[in-house]
Write a protein that holds these residues in place. Structure first.
Motif, PDB file in Angstrom:
ATOM      1  N   ALA A  78       0.829  -1.208   0.000  1.00 22.14           N
ATOM      2  CA  ALA A  78       0.000   0.000   0.000  1.00 22.14           C
ATOM      3  C   ALA A  78       0.857   1.249   0.000  1.00 22.14           C
ATOM      4  O   ALA A  78       0.543   2.243  -0.668  1.00 22.14           O
ATOM      5  CB  ALA A  78      -0.934  -0.015   1.218  1.00 22.14           C
ATOM      6  N   GLY A  79       1.972   1.219   0.757  1.00 25.45           N
ATOM      7  CA  GLY A  79       2.850   2.380   0.809  1.00 25.45           C
ATOM      8  C   GLY A  79       3.634   2.598  -0.468  1.00 25.45           C
ATOM      9  O   GLY A  79       3.797   3.734  -0.928  1.00 25.45           O
ATOM     10  N   VAL A  80       4.117   1.514  -1.069  1.00 33.20           N
ATOM     11  CA  VAL A  80       4.954   1.624  -2.268  1.00 33.20           C
ATOM     12  C   VAL A  80       4.112   1.959  -3.494  1.00 33.20           C
ATOM     13  O   VAL A  80       4.439   2.865  -4.277  1.00 33.20           O
ATOM     14  CB  VAL A  80       5.746   0.316  -2.491  1.00 33.20           C
ATOM     15  N   ASP A  82       0.876   2.900  -3.459  1.00 32.40           N
ATOM     16  CA  ASP A  82      -0.099   3.943  -3.138  1.00 32.40           C
ATOM     17  C   ASP A  82      -1.505   3.572  -3.596  1.00 32.40           C
ATOM     18  O   ASP A  82      -2.197   4.358  -4.242  1.00 32.40           O
ATOM     19  CB  ASP A  82       0.312   5.288  -3.750  1.00 32.40           C
ATOM     20  N   VAL A  83      -1.960   2.375  -3.209  1.00 33.61           N
ATOM     21  CA  VAL A  83      -3.307   1.952  -3.582  1.00 33.61           C
ATOM     22  C   VAL A  83      -4.377   2.726  -2.816  1.00 33.61           C
ATOM     23  O   VAL A  83      -5.551   2.689  -3.183  1.00 33.61           O
ATOM     24  CB  VAL A  83      -3.501   0.434  -3.351  1.00 33.61           C
ATOM     25  N   GLU A  84      -3.980   3.426  -1.747  1.00 34.83           N
ATOM     26  CA  GLU A  84      -4.951   4.232  -1.009  1.00 34.83           C
ATOM     27  C   GLU A  84      -4.903   5.703  -1.418  1.00 34.83           C
ATOM     28  O   GLU A  84      -5.551   6.547  -0.793  1.00 34.83           O
ATOM     29  CB  GLU A  84      -4.717   4.069   0.490  1.00 34.83           C
ATOM     30  N   GLU A  85      -4.111   5.988  -2.447  1.00 32.42           N
ATOM     31  CA  GLU A  85      -4.096   7.289  -3.104  1.00 32.42           C
ATOM     32  C   GLU A  85      -3.791   8.446  -2.148  1.00 32.42           C
ATOM     33  O   GLU A  85      -4.492   9.455  -2.112  1.00 32.42           O
ATOM     34  CB  GLU A  85      -5.425   7.517  -3.833  1.00 32.42           C
ATOM     35  N   HIS A  86      -2.718   8.291  -1.380  1.00 29.71           N
ATOM     36  CA  HIS A  86      -2.262   9.387  -0.522  1.00 29.71           C
ATOM     37  C   HIS A  86      -1.556  10.478  -1.332  1.00 29.71           C
ATOM     38  O   HIS A  86      -1.480  11.623  -0.888  1.00 29.71           O
ATOM     39  CB  HIS A  86      -1.316   8.853   0.560  1.00 29.71           C
ATOM     40  N   GLY A  87      -0.998  10.113  -2.472  1.00 31.27           N
ATOM     41  CA  GLY A  87      -0.337  11.087  -3.328  1.00 31.27           C
ATOM     42  C   GLY A  87       1.149  11.219  -3.044  1.00 31.27           C
ATOM     43  O   GLY A  87       1.718  10.541  -2.181  1.00 31.27           O
ATOM     44  N   ARG A  88       1.790  12.139  -3.765  1.00 31.26           N
ATOM     45  CA  ARG A  88       3.234  12.330  -3.658  1.00 31.26           C
ATOM     46  C   ARG A  88       3.630  13.631  -2.972  1.00 31.26           C
ATOM     47  O   ARG A  88       4.805  13.989  -2.946  1.00 31.26           O
ATOM     48  CB  ARG A  88       3.851  12.291  -5.065  1.00 31.26           C
ATOM     49  N   GLY A  89       2.664  14.322  -2.416  1.00 28.83           N
ATOM     50  CA  GLY A  89       2.988  15.508  -1.638  1.00 28.83           C
ATOM     51  C   GLY A  89       3.631  15.128  -0.321  1.00 28.83           C
ATOM     52  O   GLY A  89       3.742  13.948   0.025  1.00 28.83           O
ATOM     53  N   ALA A  90       4.047  16.134   0.450  1.00 28.39           N
ATOM     54  CA  ALA A  90       4.742  15.878   1.712  1.00 28.39           C
ATOM     55  C   ALA A  90       3.871  15.047   2.660  1.00 28.39           C
ATOM     56  O   ALA A  90       4.350  14.080   3.271  1.00 28.39           O
ATOM     57  CB  ALA A  90       5.134  17.199   2.371  1.00 28.39           C
ATOM     58  N   LYS A  91       2.593  15.405   2.783  1.00 31.78           N
ATOM     59  CA  LYS A  91       1.695  14.672   3.662  1.00 31.78           C
ATOM     60  C   LYS A  91       1.499  13.243   3.180  1.00 31.78           C
ATOM     61  O   LYS A  91       1.508  12.293   3.970  1.00 31.78           O
ATOM     62  CB  LYS A  91       0.345  15.399   3.746  1.00 31.78           C
ATOM     63  N   GLY A  92       1.345  13.095   1.861  1.00 27.44           N
ATOM     64  CA  GLY A  92       1.142  11.769   1.299  1.00 27.44           C
ATOM     65  C   GLY A  92       2.353  10.876   1.467  1.00 27.44           C
ATOM     66  O   GLY A  92       2.236   9.689   1.789  1.00 27.44           O
ATOM     67  N   VAL A  93       3.542  11.446   1.246  1.00 25.34           N
ATOM     68  CA  VAL A  93       4.776  10.674   1.397  1.00 25.34           C
ATOM     69  C   VAL A  93       4.944  10.222   2.844  1.00 25.34           C
ATOM     70  O   VAL A  93       5.337   9.078   3.114  1.00 25.34           O
ATOM     71  CB  VAL A  93       5.998  11.497   0.940  1.00 25.34           C
TER      72      VAL A  93
END
Length: 277
Positions: A78-80, A82-93
């Motif tokens: 899920a982290g690698v 990103d199946v939960e779509e957190h994105g690539r911004g600072a918060k998402g990372v």
């Protein structure tokens, strides 16, 4: 249409959350029992050690261990990916990095439980103190333990916030049963988060004084509650809270939504509640 790999990932996720649910039913149940008996509250490792002596206990431990290894796979993927779509911004990372770290931690717990099942693991509290002392003995060891304490405290506060603000409703599918048990899910998350903060405080004291014996796991956090005024009542509430947290994990196992797999059209608990207001 869900691919075979996506379906396998979802079942891996379900197994992981179910394993966590079983663990916290045990720990919470023993804590609640200790509130009204001469027994001492048990941490995760000690509770599982008791399970080992039960009929089919070894088989159950192996199932829990496999479930936690499945949870590790789920969190890392899920982290690698990103199946939960957190994105690539600072918060998402940060969120994705947190998923990978918690996956690794649960994988380690799964391996220790597997070792317990085959009879090659040491005592829970003593083992934890030994590991803490080993870290304290490293160059900059106090700083490492202090950093770990801050991370753990942050995780605890995150769970409290997640429960208090009902953030979990955004990734659970709407279901009539969930609406009925929603207060229990909230209660479980808040209590679990608060106990993590207590554990973090003990590691903070260990780092400050350079004494591993001042660190403690979940069992010591529960014992510290029992030692307070009205401690048995507090321990009883904590035990019920851990059982409620187990219920939350079982709800995740059944109704968790994975945005990249399920799509945007699944009605969440929050959407259903907003629709009814």
């Amino acid at each position: 249409m869900i691919s075979a790999s996506h379906e396998a990932l979802k079942w891996t996720m379900r197994a992981g959350y179910a394993a966590r649910g079983v663990i916290y039913v045990l720990v919470g149940g023993l804590a609640f029992w200790a509130a009204f008996s001469p027994s001492q509250p048990e941490g995760t490792k000690d509770a599982l050690t008791q399970l080992r002596a039960a009929p089919l206990g070894i088989a159950m431990l192996l199932c829990i261990a496999i479930g936690l290894l499945a949870y590790m796979i789920w969190r890392i993927v899920a982290g690698v990916v990103d199946v939960e779509e957190h994105g690539r911004g600072a918060k998402g990372v940060c969120a994705r990095l947190g998923q990978i770290i918690t996956g690794g931690i649960h994988g380690g717990i799964g391996l220790s439980i597997m070792a317990l099942a085959i009879g090659s693991a040491g005592g829970g509290e003593n083992s934890q103190i030994a590991w803490t002392q080993a870290v304290l003995d490293l160059p900059g060891g106090r700083g490492i333990v202090a950093t770990g304490a801050l991370v753990l405290a942050g995780a605890g506060l995150y769970y409290v916030k997640k429960g208090a603000l009902s953030e979990y409703q955004d990734h659970l599918a709407s279901a009539p049963l969930l609406s009925r048990i929603d207060p229990l899910l909230k209660y479980g998350l808040i209590i679990y988060g608060g106990l993590l903060v207590l554990v973090a405080v003990s590691f903070g004291f260990a780092a400050w004084h350079g004494e591993a014996s001042q660190s403690g796991g979940l069992g010591q956090a529960l014992q510290s509650l029992r030692d307070l005024a009205f401690g048995r009542m507090l321990l009883g509430f904590a035990g019920l809270g851990l059982i409620a947290f187990a219920l939350y994990n079982l709800a995740e196992a059944i109704w968790r939504i994975v945005p990249a797999i399920d799509g945007p059209d699944v009605e969440t608990m929050r959407r259903a509640a907003q629709r009814l207001t």
